[in-house]
Enzyme design. Sequence first.
Site, PDB file in Angstrom:
ATOM      1  N   LYS A  22       0.838  -1.198   0.000  1.00  0.00           N
ATOM      2  CA  LYS A  22       0.000   0.000   0.000  1.00  0.00           C
ATOM      3  C   LYS A  22       0.880   1.257   0.000  1.00  0.00           C
ATOM      4  O   LYS A  22       0.681   2.166  -0.806  1.00  0.00           O
ATOM      5  CB  LYS A  22      -0.892  -0.033   1.242  1.00  0.00           C
ATOM      6  CG  LYS A  22      -2.081   0.883   1.144  1.00  0.00           C
ATOM      7  CD  LYS A  22      -2.978   0.705   2.362  1.00  0.00           C
ATOM      8  CE  LYS A  22      -3.738  -0.609   2.318  1.00  0.00           C
ATOM      9  NZ  LYS A  22      -4.411  -0.957   3.556  1.00  0.00           N
ATOM     10  N   ARG A  92      -3.543   2.974   8.465  1.00  0.00           N
ATOM     11  CA  ARG A  92      -3.857   1.701   7.796  1.00  0.00           C
ATOM     12  C   ARG A  92      -2.603   0.855   7.663  1.00  0.00           C
ATOM     13  O   ARG A  92      -1.520   1.355   7.372  1.00  0.00           O
ATOM     14  CB  ARG A  92      -4.440   1.964   6.406  1.00  0.00           C
ATOM     15  CG  ARG A  92      -5.649   2.855   6.462  1.00  0.00           C
ATOM     16  CD  ARG A  92      -6.079   3.259   5.080  1.00  0.00           C
ATOM     17  NE  ARG A  92      -6.857   2.210   4.450  1.00  0.00           N
ATOM     18  CZ  ARG A  92      -7.134   2.199   3.155  1.00  0.00           C
ATOM     19  NH1 ARG A  92      -6.683   3.139   2.366  1.00  0.00           N
ATOM     20  NH2 ARG A  92      -7.875   1.248   2.639  1.00  0.00           N
ATOM     21  N   GLY A 101      -8.348  -7.712   4.364  1.00  0.00           N
ATOM     22  CA  GLY A 101      -9.168  -7.954   5.547  1.00  0.00           C
ATOM     23  C   GLY A 101      -8.408  -8.498   6.733  1.00  0.00           C
ATOM     24  O   GLY A 101      -8.968  -8.669   7.807  1.00  0.00           O
ATOM     25  N   MET A 103      -5.582  -7.195   8.243  1.00  0.00           N
ATOM     26  CA  MET A 103      -5.065  -6.218   9.186  1.00  0.00           C
ATOM     27  C   MET A 103      -6.120  -5.121   9.352  1.00  0.00           C
ATOM     28  O   MET A 103      -7.196  -5.195   8.776  1.00  0.00           O
ATOM     29  CB  MET A 103      -3.749  -5.645   8.659  1.00  0.00           C
ATOM     30  CG  MET A 103      -2.768  -6.714   8.234  1.00  0.00           C
ATOM     31  SD  MET A 103      -2.165  -7.733   9.602  1.00  0.00           S
ATOM     32  CE  MET A 103      -1.013  -6.594  10.319  1.00  0.00           C
ATOM     33  N   ARG A 336      -3.661  -1.567  -6.310  1.00  0.00           N
ATOM     34  CA  ARG A 336      -2.862  -2.799  -6.210  1.00  0.00           C
ATOM     35  C   ARG A 336      -3.303  -3.719  -7.336  1.00  0.00           C
ATOM     36  O   ARG A 336      -4.400  -3.536  -7.897  1.00  0.00           O
ATOM     37  CB  ARG A 336      -3.060  -3.496  -4.861  1.00  0.00           C
ATOM     38  CG  ARG A 336      -4.486  -3.892  -4.622  1.00  0.00           C
ATOM     39  CD  ARG A 336      -4.673  -4.493  -3.258  1.00  0.00           C
ATOM     40  NE  ARG A 336      -6.090  -4.668  -2.976  1.00  0.00           N
ATOM     41  CZ  ARG A 336      -6.591  -4.905  -1.788  1.00  0.00           C
ATOM     42  NH1 ARG A 336      -5.801  -4.976  -0.751  1.00  0.00           N
ATOM     43  NH2 ARG A 336      -7.885  -5.073  -1.612  1.00  0.00           N
ATOM     44  N   HIS A 455     -16.202  -8.673   1.735  1.00  0.00           N
ATOM     45  CA  HIS A 455     -15.153  -9.512   2.303  1.00  0.00           C
ATOM     46  C   HIS A 455     -15.258 -10.938   1.772  1.00  0.00           C
ATOM     47  O   HIS A 455     -14.295 -11.523   1.288  1.00  0.00           O
ATOM     48  CB  HIS A 455     -15.272  -9.500   3.835  1.00  0.00           C
ATOM     49  CG  HIS A 455     -14.280 -10.389   4.509  1.00  0.00           C
ATOM     50  ND1 HIS A 455     -14.576 -11.680   4.887  1.00  0.00           N
ATOM     51  CD2 HIS A 455     -12.984 -10.181   4.838  1.00  0.00           C
ATOM     52  CE1 HIS A 455     -13.507 -12.205   5.445  1.00  0.00           C
ATOM     53  NE2 HIS A 455     -12.526 -11.318   5.422  1.00  0.00           N
ATOM     54  N   ARG A 617       6.149 -48.748 -16.140  1.00  0.00           N
ATOM     55  CA  ARG A 617       6.972 -49.260 -15.049  1.00  0.00           C
ATOM     56  C   ARG A 617       6.579 -50.694 -14.740  1.00  0.00           C
ATOM     57  O   ARG A 617       5.390 -51.014 -14.608  1.00  0.00           O
ATOM     58  CB  ARG A 617       6.789 -48.402 -13.807  1.00  0.00           C
ATOM     59  CG  ARG A 617       7.604 -48.947 -12.650  1.00  0.00           C
ATOM     60  CD  ARG A 617       7.503 -48.098 -11.433  1.00  0.00           C
ATOM     61  NE  ARG A 617       6.196 -48.243 -10.798  1.00  0.00           N
ATOM     62  CZ  ARG A 617       5.815 -47.502  -9.755  1.00  0.00           C
ATOM     63  NH1 ARG A 617       6.619 -46.558  -9.294  1.00  0.00           N
ATOM     64  NH2 ARG A 617       4.644 -47.687  -9.215  1.00  0.00           N
ATOM     65  N   GLU A 744      15.235 -44.038  -6.916  1.00  0.00           N
ATOM     66  CA  GLU A 744      14.364 -43.900  -5.738  1.00  0.00           C
ATOM     67  C   GLU A 744      15.089 -44.168  -4.436  1.00  0.00           C
ATOM     68  O   GLU A 744      14.504 -44.071  -3.363  1.00  0.00           O
ATOM     69  CB  GLU A 744      13.206 -44.898  -5.829  1.00  0.00           C
ATOM     70  CG  GLU A 744      12.346 -44.716  -7.051  1.00  0.00           C
ATOM     71  CD  GLU A 744      11.218 -45.723  -7.091  1.00  0.00           C
ATOM     72  OE1 GLU A 744      10.102 -45.386  -6.653  1.00  0.00           O
ATOM     73  OE2 GLU A 744      11.454 -46.856  -7.545  1.00  0.00           O
ATOM     74  N   SER A 763      14.280 -41.898 -14.088  1.00  0.00           N
ATOM     75  CA  SER A 763      13.139 -41.115 -13.605  1.00  0.00           C
ATOM     76  C   SER A 763      13.204 -41.099 -12.077  1.00  0.00           C
ATOM     77  O   SER A 763      13.180 -42.163 -11.441  1.00  0.00           O
ATOM     78  CB  SER A 763      11.823 -41.740 -14.078  1.00  0.00           C
ATOM     79  OG  SER A 763      10.757 -40.991 -13.578  1.00  0.00           O
ATOM     80  N   ASN A 767       8.853 -39.875  -4.304  1.00  0.00           N
ATOM     81  CA  ASN A 767       8.089 -40.345  -3.138  1.00  0.00           C
ATOM     82  C   ASN A 767       8.961 -41.293  -2.317  1.00  0.00           C
ATOM     83  O   ASN A 767       9.149 -41.113  -1.112  1.00  0.00           O
ATOM     84  CB  ASN A 767       6.818 -41.085  -3.566  1.00  0.00           C
ATOM     85  CG  ASN A 767       5.920 -40.224  -4.436  1.00  0.00           C
ATOM     86  OD1 ASN A 767       5.976 -39.009  -4.358  1.00  0.00           O
ATOM     87  ND2 ASN A 767       5.102 -40.852  -5.260  1.00  0.00           N
ATOM     88  N   TYR A 850      12.311 -33.525 -18.115  1.00  0.00           N
ATOM     89  CA  TYR A 850      10.863 -33.389 -17.958  1.00  0.00           C
ATOM     90  C   TYR A 850      10.432 -33.652 -16.519  1.00  0.00           C
ATOM     91  O   TYR A 850      11.180 -34.233 -15.729  1.00  0.00           O
ATOM     92  CB  TYR A 850      10.111 -34.342 -18.912  1.00  0.00           C
ATOM     93  CG  TYR A 850      10.248 -35.796 -18.511  1.00  0.00           C
ATOM     94  CD1 TYR A 850       9.342 -36.377 -17.621  1.00  0.00           C
ATOM     95  CD2 TYR A 850      11.296 -36.580 -18.975  1.00  0.00           C
ATOM     96  CE1 TYR A 850       9.481 -37.695 -17.216  1.00  0.00           C
ATOM     97  CE2 TYR A 850      11.443 -37.891 -18.585  1.00  0.00           C
ATOM     98  CZ  TYR A 850      10.535 -38.440 -17.693  1.00  0.00           C
ATOM     99  OH  TYR A 850      10.672 -39.732 -17.275  1.00  0.00           O
TER     100      TYR A 850
END
Length: 877
Positions: A22, A92, A101, A103, A336, A455, A617, A744, A763, A767, A850
């Site tokens: 602001k 402000r 909303g 602050m 803004r 709001h 796979r 992996e 690849s 996980n 990729y």
Amino acid sequence: MTKYIYAFDEGQKSMKDLLGGKGANLAEMKRLGLPVPDGFTLTTEACIEYLKHGSKVPEALSEQLNSQLAAFSQRTEKSFSSEEQLLLVSVRSGAKISMPGMMDTILNLGLNDDNMKKLAAKTNDARFAYDCYRRLLQMFGEVVYGIPMNAFDTYFNAYKTQHEYQNDADIPAEGLQEICEHFKGVYLDEVYKPFPQEPFDQLTEAIEAVFKSWDNDRARVYRELNEIPHDIGTAVNIQEMVFGNSGERSGTGVAFTRNPVTGEAKLFGEYLLNAQGEDVVAGIRTPKDIESLKDQMPHVHQQFVDVSQRLETHYKDMQDIEFTIENEQLYILQTRNGKRTANAAIHIAVDLVEEGVITKEEAVMNVEVKSIDQLLHPNFDKTALDHASVISKLGLPASPGAASGKIVFSAEIAKIQFEQGESVILMRPETSPEDIEGMVASEAIVTTHGGMTSHAAVVARGMGKCCVTGCSDLEINVVDKVVNYPGGTLHEGDMISVDGAQGDIYVGEVETMKAERSEAFEQFMEWSDGVAKLDVRMNAETPQDIQAGYQFGAKGIGLVRTEHMFFGPERLVEMRRFILSDTQDKRIAALNEIKRYQTADFEEILKLSGERPTIIRLLDPPLHEFLPKSTEEKSSVAGQLNVPVKTLEQYIENLNEVNPMLGHRGCRLAITYPELYVMQVEAIMESALRLKAQGIDCQPEIMIPLVSTVAEFTTLKTQITERIEVLQQEAGESVNYLIGTMIETPRACLIAGDLAKECDFFSFGTNDLTQLTFGFSRDDAGKFIGAYSEQGIIDIDPFQTLDVEGVGQLVKVATEQAKAANPTLKIGVCGELGGDHKSIQYFNNLDIDYVSCSPYRVPGALLSTAQSEVEGGRLRV
Ligand code: PEP
Ligand code: MG
């Protein structure tokens, strides 16, 4: 000495870190010569210092505040004590990143019993002066002393009802005077101290309250949701007041330079005459469309149109502008980049490129990745909608989407029910920042008050959450927990459906259908693709998913998890027969049956992919995942396989593993049962050869999972290639195929150079790699990750966003070694992180080819890599 305060004419838009969004934009607008009331900004550093010193104002800041005030008084020729030239200010907050909303704002600061009279005398308008005072008493009480809003509102509303005043503006001066007196009493009742009469005390208390509000719960929740750091602090803007509530030639409003819902290139906004500050967004009176300002004050309207165009071109993006009109004089109080729906984001970005305002690369940066995800969300099925019974048609389509859920009337209940797994819709007369957590927990938000900039509307749009505001044909009674609509009554727990695109509410659950994508979307994705460095592939097995992924621009398939294809009942029987057979002959017989299914599946997948690379796979999970668990299931399987239950149970017992994630899975399965992978490879190659015979070329890439040693890979590769050679010879044809491995395990990363010499591709299975690097079980980490993050031990869940220092380092080292050993090696990432924005930013800087993710994440991933590329500075913007 650190400079803690900047006058507006000392700043500019690039100083957001220090002046907040602001403050920096106010300074910038001043620089542009726009009509901005004068003021100054206390920096974010001042806030951080204040909080660091246990909420004490640093001495240097006090001194600077005194001298700034003196300079400000001189510039404006006004002061807090002057009879004729009374200074009143707004206070402000404004952090670097906009937190709508979250602050707090205080207007009319500087008024006290005395100054109120001076203002009344000067303006010759006692009503106006009392209105300003009662607002100050209310806002100051709430923000600075934490007096509950109700303590003021209940009295105010009762007063209006008692005297039959429709609008706030109908209350006469005497009424407001009475209200002010009552409000002063509220201070004594609630906090046992009077409202501070000294303007300078008001100012310092207000500044401290803004600083402290940086740490309030709802600000923290908002920051956590939006991944905004907690340590950047907020700036405080002190600005000379201009008064939208000084009569019918004055007003206040909010406008967007383009429609934030559809993206249409037309000014979109609302205003209220004789109103101040929050009146428009609070939804207390229904605001007027900005178009009608043309009739009421044509020259002000024209001036506003000019300013808004100028701001949009200057900031190169759609602007959200707050303005006030005081006696037909326009003032701009804020600008803004406007929050917008995903659809609008795309349209605006494409239009701005076509209008020559921005480049394609800038367009790519103007759309948030999460917007893309929202666009792929479902809508209601049109036929189902025709049959559904509508209960509200007067609401505004504040944020699109289609959602069904049970009615709740409070944020608290929304949160509780959400945690119990319920889908809920939050219904409130209007929402306020306290409702934020309930809004997050809800599928949709419905309000009876407020417009498109209320709001509820602004916050829901930011969250990508379906929202309908201003349903004036509903009565939401949060006390009795009922909704009255023209044809009846609904209660808490009743199911409704909310159409955020149309603004309609239906009773019951309405069926949804997939999202449709616009031409602008296609255009935008084409530009993103042109900028992106990494290809994006998909993880998919079913024809529907594969088709969806290709429509979303996937460049191939990065992971077909073949185990996902074993779960149909007829296939499962054969898989169980294979696992539970006691001789190799029996196992081979079962495998031949499975192969029939797999060949048909692979043929379909490879046909859909054509020449696009398709990684299949080979079987990965521990075998016992396929076995029956319950007693009923066991007896039924024993029947199917024609063995006694006891024998079956013995087999199952033999297969049981203490630690299956680290056990007999991945390539280890084929080391013990070589016929398993050979069968799968036969199925792949036979289907590819069959397609070739039909004139369809395809590009299967065979992937061996969970490899840790070079010998594991070469042993299996030899078996596989031998079989492939035979098949090709028999068919008298050859297929373009590759053989590669998943990376992996940490060991695989450390020997990546040696492995790369044997592989056509890598690849990263992030996980498993995350699981094995941390030693956190991916199945059980949920039990402790929450505590880790609460205690600040980790910042992010490493299964969702890459742990750069650990797992990221392994990926980096492995990639460098692998490419050095085998420059033609293709490298991808196919774990969950392959679709995550932040992780992609990291991968984009490595020599990776990729990423691969679920089909619906493909466009988002494409945009992530495009944005990383632009940010990386490889493309000149
Ligand atoms: C991985 O481990 O990242 C991976 C993609 O394989 P899965 O999730 O099937 O173990
Ligand atoms: Mg894995």
